[in-house]
Design an enzyme around this catalytic site. Structure first.
Site, short mmCIF file in Angstrom:
data_model
loop_
_atom_site.label_atom_id
_atom_site.label_comp_id
_atom_site.label_asym_id
_atom_site.label_seq_id
_atom_site.Cartn_x
_atom_site.Cartn_y
_atom_site.Cartn_z
N TRP A 1 -20.04 15.65 11.94
CA TRP A 1 -19.05 15.33 10.90
C TRP A 1 -19.34 16.13 9.65
CZ3 TRP A 1 -18.19 9.25 10.71
CH2 TRP A 1 -17.47 8.87 11.87
N LYS B 1 -14.26 16.89 12.06
CA LYS B 1 -15.10 16.76 13.25
C LYS B 1 -15.31 18.15 13.84
CE LYS B 1 -13.00 12.45 13.02
NZ LYS B 1 -11.71 12.12 12.36
N GLU C 1 -5.88 -3.57 -0.53
CA GLU C 1 -6.29 -4.68 0.34
C GLU C 1 -7.50 -5.43 -0.19
OE1 GLU C 1 -5.51 -1.66 1.26
OE2 GLU C 1 -4.44 -1.57 3.17
N THR D 1 0.85 -1.18 0.00
CA THR D 1 0.00 0.00 0.00
C THR D 1 0.89 1.24 0.00
OG1 THR D 1 0.00 0.14 2.40
CG2 THR D 1 -1.72 -1.17 1.40
#
Lengths: 553, 553
Positions: B449, B444, B332, B187
């Protein structure tokens, strides 16, 4: 180095959960013949499958137990398709076209604990029940005269009542090994006892993925698939599983497999693809010729189970704009073995030589041709041998030998484990498989092989011929010679000499049959294939009025 | 009851053999930039892969050894893609856009025994070689100044000479366990050391089947696929494997990833589908706007790796008739996690709300949303949580922890083994996934959010804005507040107040950024994604000329 991938099994349970959650609004529409089809969503089907599993568990069905289904293509059968394997039991689809004694043999051999039966099929099941010791419970789905079950030893339940009695909309499906048994289907071979093929969760899952590939059936959400192929034939070619995996809706004909209701349901429900055996399409063609319907929703009609006569394919396409795609497979191959899509960029005329083949194998099916001496033949389009296949959804044994373990007869499996298909054919350098005959149907004439299927296809291309079957019959001089049995079209009067001349323009002279007979219909097996064994027996017992033409010099 | 299916492993070897035999005439076309693309058939590729395997074995590569590839998208890279896993070794694709020290870290961590390098990439590899103890051999493919390797410890080989020196056109590929390691990809996350994902033969095989499903990329023989996505990004999204499995031809751009040559190769080679990240399509759009080409061969353009701005999708479609289909995945997830096909039967206008989502998961990918408190949230289209996924091609660990064994950091994997994607989003009742932010990029603000991506997409829909990135910056009163960094189009002069008013029509007032900055370009990661970490750092270090507008009351 170790893989870091998750170890997640490939199971029918996953297919069920995916379909009923992600594609919960996709639908199963079951034809009822009364103008009001039964419609259920995949979400409802998931709930009903959970209830069925609770019900079956209540009847004592445990891991590995076989549960028989004697049902047409309908949504209750789909519920059984998913609930039984997902709870760890084994779905055993019973072929309702088998002779009663064969059916009883199969239920006993599989030791079915429970049989779910369509109400209309009770007259078939009831007389067998006294001979089915393993069957403790019979669950009846749909309308039918249940009095025929009076006094039977097994407990009788109503399918809907059983489901309604289960309060729980969910079932804690067990975590299963992907190699566990999921479904059982017996071959309807014309020789010897039926042989059981036990599909695993893994094989069903992988096969469904292949069915959904763009190179195969290519099901997807928003489309509707019509499996005319019965759900007791090789898992309806995997289409119910593939539908839940892809989100494609299902249109199920129940017992209305006759040409008229098929044409009607196609016109009114507008499926995007349909799948069935050639005899179904032969019947539908005649129906559409007589009474045209709007069948424009069908992008493809897949034909398998037997070779599709090119004349039928052409007639369908020319007269109704319906494109038949030929596929090959068998009970032992789950069944998808190959599909006949032509290479791209060809004119319609150039496509035909490819479309009349059995097509190319997918990556999960390895193919090889075994010659008469056991050596493997080149893919040269000419060398003819018996097709052998290998792959994760190909059978490597049959269920329940003498000791109860899987068994591997030598004539069905090679020493290195490949399936011997019993089909003889060739493969071109670019992978197109053409199967000409069953190994046992090839006519061995004077050291040469004559393809019975080739002769049949040519005969059926004659406008006066409705059906034709060619079988080997003993011949003193040549060992075997072909016998041509023809069914003439209504009103057609064609001389054998005319048919032979028609053939003479198409095959080598030494292949032309001398022996001819007119029959009212070609005998068929329980799955609608030509029953050549029956024809040979009729010949041997002198039941056929055979005309012998002089051999062409 | 036991399954009677054959036990055949799912391997890259099978994909190679299928492609090079059944689809031997399908082609790999590699762009060379000189008007004469390099064309090789799959059959030739199979032979060359066998020769490469012989060559690598001769250099001492054994089962489980890692072989690195530092190459563009070309046919030699495809040969490595197949030869290395099929011989039992592990293909380690090296991301040539990584920083040199990261690249060296990865080669050392994987213990690559051999590196195959494109000639044009020698200047990148050569300075690293002294630090790469495990690398005993370097194989150079294609033109490039090889003198930069003079004096290096590793033995240097020419790719073509190595192949030519192998007399045998065939290789006895070993029978492999399907769970054996096949390929390794690190990754390129912006935090911490790179993490290696080791794909198994099984995961690559299953993923390829899914890529070929009609619900996903739907590759098939006769079509041509253009993977613009580099082959060092998650196996080029599995497209080379899927091509060999289906028979679809490949068009590979080599290093010619700039808009002009891409437009040229699309016009002249006529691929049927293309796949890449949004920045590629952004560049191609500008190119086609400036110099229109015939791109009519493209039936679909798949965009993944980052959310595709709806404005880009609309512009592509309206101005050039090209339909972008959005897909979601990550290293992944192999990477296919979901694809955004709308439900059928909608008008183009009705389709948009579905097309701008990440789409639906296939059956092999299970999805759930974990809320802030760890409970799982309903699929109601509103509840936002971190997406967790499970499936046979999803990573369950990373390669090579402290003890050399796979390791499972808690922030990446749930206790029951699901992958925590780090993506926050919602799922509708019918399974459509919308990812709004990386968990770490969510702003936040005062217990609520704010989605940075939503603000970015709205800003980029403004005609004066070329690019926009929104990041969280510390705020005394609210905890965090959004900072909007915008790149204006050439010649555009747009006031921040105008942009804020534009946003005010589209999002809740309390979400409007007060902090604004003009940047010449948004910093990008090595894979072309917005590098928000870099932007936050630039802000923290006072490198940005931020204008603070008064907060809207």
């Amino acid at each position: 180095m170790q893989s870091t991938m998750q170890d997640v099994p490939l199971t029918v349970t996953r297919i069920l959960e995916h379909g009923s959650v992600v594609h919960g609004q996709s639908r199963i529409t079951t034809w009822t013949g009364d103008g009001a089809p039964l419609r259920r969503t995949f979400a409802e089907t998931g709930t009903r499958a959970a209830r069925l599993a609770h019900g079956l568990r209540g009847l004592g069905v445990g891991p590995g137990d076989a549960v028989g289904t004697l049902m047409w293509n309908n949504s209750a059968h789909v519920e059984a398709y998913f609930a039984i394997p997902a709870m760890g039991a084994v779905l055993h689809t019973l072929n309702l076209r088998l002779a009663p004694e064969q059916l009883a043999w199969i239920v006993r051999h599989a030791a079915d604990r429970v049989v779910i039966v369509g109400g209309s099929l009770l007259p078939l099941l009831a007389p067998l029940l006294p001979h089915l010791d393993s069957v403790g419970h019979v669950i009846v789905s749909g309308a039918g005269d249940r009095s025929v079950l009076d006094g039977c030893r097994a407990q009788v339940h109503d399918y809907e009542e059983l489901l309604a009695a289960q309060p729980d909309r969910r079932y804690e499906w067990p975590e299963l090994d992907e190699r566990a048994a999921a479904a059982l289907c017996y071959t309807s071979g014309t020789t010897g006892d039926p042989k059981g093929v036990v599909y695993s969760h893994r094989s069903v899952y992988l096969h469904s993925m292949e069915v959904n590939s763009a190179s195969s059936f290519g099901l997807k959400a928003g489309e509707t698939c019509l499996p005319v192929v019965p759900m007791f034939h090789v898992n309806a070619w995997g289409l119910p599983h593939a539908a839940f995996m892809s989100g494609a809706s299902l249109l199920l004909p129940d017992r209305f497999l006759q040409p008229a209701p098929l044409a009607e349901m196609i016109e009114s429900e507008r499926p995007s693809m349909a799948a069935g055996v050639p005899t179904i399409w032969q019947g539908l063609l005649a129906e559409l010729d007589a009474r045209p319907r709007d069948t424009s929703s069908l992008k493809a009609v897949v034909s398998g189970g037997a070779p599709c006569p090119p004349s039928l394919m052409k007639a369908f396409e020319e007269r109704h704009g319906l494109r038949i795609v030929q596929a090959w497979g068998m009970t032992e191959t789950s069944p998808l073995g190959s599909m006949a899509y032509p290479p791209p960029g060809l004119t319609p005329e150039e496509e035909w030589p490819y479309r009349v083949t059995q097509g190319r194998v997918p990556a999960s099916v390895e193919a090889r041709l075994a010659g008469p001496d056991g050596t493997f033949l080149p893919w040269d389009g000419r060398s003819a041998g018996e097709l052998e296949v290998r792959g994760p959804w190909i059978a490597g044994a049959y269920h329940g030998g003498a000791d109860g373990e899987p068994f591997r007869p030598d004539d069905k499996f090679s020493p290195d484990g490949w399936l011997r298909t019993g089909d003889v054919g060739t493969i071109t350098p670019d992978g197109y498989l053409t199967l000409t005959d069953r190994a046992k149907d090839v006519i061995k004439s004077g050291g040469e092989w004559i393809s019975s299927v080739e002769l049949e296809n040519h005969l059926m291309a004659h406008p006066g011929v409705a059906e034709a079957a060619v079988v080997a019959v003993p011949d003193e001089k040549w060992g075997e010679r072909p016998l041509a049995a023809v069914v003439l079209r209504d009103g057609a009067a064609v001389e054998y000499e005319v048919l032979r001349s028609f053939l003479a323009d198409r095959v080598a002279r030494w292949q032309l049959p001398e022996r001819w007979v007119r029959v009212p219909a070609v005998p068929k097996t329980s799955v609608g294939k030509f029953d050549k064994k029956a024809l040979r027996r009729q010949y041997a017992e002198g039941e056929l009025e055979v005309v012998v033409l002089p051999r062409v010099p």
